[in-house]
Design a protein around this motif. Structure first.
Motif, PDB file in Angstrom:
ATOM      1  N   MET A 165     -16.084  24.293  26.184  1.00 27.28           N
ATOM      2  CA  MET A 165     -17.296  24.661  25.462  1.00 27.28           C
ATOM      3  C   MET A 165     -17.087  24.806  24.417  1.00 27.28           C
ATOM      4  SD  MET A 165     -20.653  25.208  25.795  1.00 27.28           S
ATOM      5  CE  MET A 165     -21.312  25.798  27.386  1.00 27.28           C
ATOM      6  N   ALA A 166     -15.973  25.548  23.939  1.00 24.31           N
ATOM      7  CA  ALA A 166     -15.528  25.997  22.586  1.00 24.31           C
ATOM      8  C   ALA A 166     -15.194  24.538  21.762  1.00 24.31           C
ATOM      9  CB  ALA A 166     -14.296  26.978  22.529  1.00 24.31           C
ATOM     10  N   LYS A 167     -14.485  23.739  22.242  1.00 28.41           N
ATOM     11  CA  LYS A 167     -14.416  22.340  21.655  1.00 28.41           C
ATOM     12  C   LYS A 167     -15.520  21.773  21.291  1.00 28.41           C
ATOM     13  CE  LYS A 167     -11.206  18.357  22.144  1.00 28.41           C
ATOM     14  NZ  LYS A 167     -10.370  17.697  23.148  1.00 28.41           N
ATOM     15  N   ALA A 168     -16.692  21.682  22.446  1.00 28.08           N
ATOM     16  CA  ALA A 168     -17.866  20.914  21.986  1.00 28.08           C
ATOM     17  C   ALA A 168     -18.690  21.379  21.330  1.00 28.08           C
ATOM     18  CB  ALA A 168     -18.306  20.825  23.565  1.00 28.08           C
ATOM     19  N   GLY A 173     -17.605  23.806  18.549  1.00 27.34           N
ATOM     20  CA  GLY A 173     -16.838  24.288  17.311  1.00 27.34           C
ATOM     21  C   GLY A 173     -16.878  25.832  17.191  1.00 27.34           C
ATOM     22  N   GLN A 174     -17.352  26.472  18.271  1.00 28.86           N
ATOM     23  CA  GLN A 174     -17.425  28.085  18.297  1.00 28.86           C
ATOM     24  C   GLN A 174     -15.846  28.321  18.654  1.00 28.86           C
ATOM     25  OE1 GLN A 174     -19.460  29.995  16.924  1.00 28.86           O
ATOM     26  NE2 GLN A 174     -20.905  28.299  16.408  1.00 28.86           N
ATOM     27  N   GLU A 175     -15.569  29.667  18.332  1.00 28.19           N
ATOM     28  CA  GLU A 175     -14.460  30.567  18.500  1.00 28.19           C
ATOM     29  C   GLU A 175     -14.702  30.715  20.298  1.00 28.19           C
ATOM     30  OE1 GLU A 175     -11.510  30.635  17.292  1.00 28.19           O
ATOM     31  OE2 GLU A 175     -12.396  29.571  15.467  1.00 28.19           O
ATOM     32  N   ILE A 176     -13.626  30.712  20.847  1.00 29.59           N
ATOM     33  CA  ILE A 176     -13.853  31.069  22.346  1.00 29.59           C
ATOM     34  C   ILE A 176     -14.223  32.672  22.418  1.00 29.59           C
ATOM     35  CG2 ILE A 176     -11.422  31.916  22.737  1.00 29.59           C
ATOM     36  CD1 ILE A 176     -12.898  29.734  25.164  1.00 29.59           C
ATOM     37  N   LYS A 187     -18.600  36.323  24.119  1.00 34.19           N
ATOM     38  CA  LYS A 187     -19.482  37.798  23.679  1.00 34.19           C
ATOM     39  C   LYS A 187     -20.956  37.201  23.945  1.00 34.19           C
ATOM     40  CE  LYS A 187     -16.174  39.588  20.910  1.00 34.19           C
ATOM     41  NZ  LYS A 187     -15.893  39.997  19.435  1.00 34.19           N
ATOM     42  N   THR A 188     -21.503  35.980  23.927  1.00 30.99           N
ATOM     43  CA  THR A 188     -22.474  35.502  23.801  1.00 30.99           C
ATOM     44  C   THR A 188     -23.112  35.531  25.383  1.00 30.99           C
ATOM     45  OG1 THR A 188     -22.284  34.011  22.153  1.00 30.99           O
ATOM     46  CG2 THR A 188     -24.232  33.346  23.556  1.00 30.99           C
ATOM     47  N   PRO A 189     -24.453  36.351  25.475  1.00 28.58           N
ATOM     48  CA  PRO A 189     -24.955  36.482  27.080  1.00 28.58           C
ATOM     49  C   PRO A 189     -25.448  35.002  27.370  1.00 28.58           C
ATOM     50  CG  PRO A 189     -26.484  37.465  25.205  1.00 28.58           C
ATOM     51  CD  PRO A 189     -25.187  37.218  24.421  1.00 28.58           C
ATOM     52  N   PRO A 190     -25.304  34.654  28.573  1.00 30.97           N
ATOM     53  CA  PRO A 190     -25.983  33.633  29.085  1.00 30.97           C
ATOM     54  C   PRO A 190     -27.446  33.515  29.154  1.00 30.97           C
ATOM     55  CG  PRO A 190     -25.128  34.793  30.845  1.00 30.97           C
ATOM     56  CD  PRO A 190     -24.822  35.484  29.507  1.00 30.97           C
ATOM     57  N   TYR A 191     -28.075  32.406  28.929  1.00 28.36           N
ATOM     58  CA  TYR A 191     -29.461  32.074  29.092  1.00 28.36           C
ATOM     59  C   TYR A 191     -29.691  32.336  30.545  1.00 28.36           C
ATOM     60  CZ  TYR A 191     -29.530  30.045  24.380  1.00 28.36           C
ATOM     61  OH  TYR A 191     -29.380  29.959  23.202  1.00 28.36           O
TER      62      TYR A 191
END
Length: 56
Positions: free
Chosen positions: A1-4, A6-9, A14-18
């Motif tokens: 997901m980070a690679k796709a 471009g966000q840091e792991i 830390k991002t809550p799931p939808y």
């Protein structure tokens, strides 16, 4: 997901799931908050939309 994305792991962790309503009903409270946040940021103009009139 980070690679796709471009966000840091660490950011992704830390991002809550939808959370989706099982019937896919929109959350009018959340939509109203989004509208208010966009207006406060100057990203929306014009007359405010009453979300409750759109979401049943």
């Amino acid at each position: 997901m980070a690679k796709a994305t471009g966000q840091e792991i660490d950011v992704l962790r830390k991002t809550p799931p939808y959370q989706w309503d099982p019937g896919l009903k929109a959350d009018s409270t959340q939509l109203s908050r989004q509208q208010a946040a966009h207006r406060a940021a100057g990203l929306l103009s014009g007359e405010a939309v009453v979300i409750g009139d759109l979401v049943t």
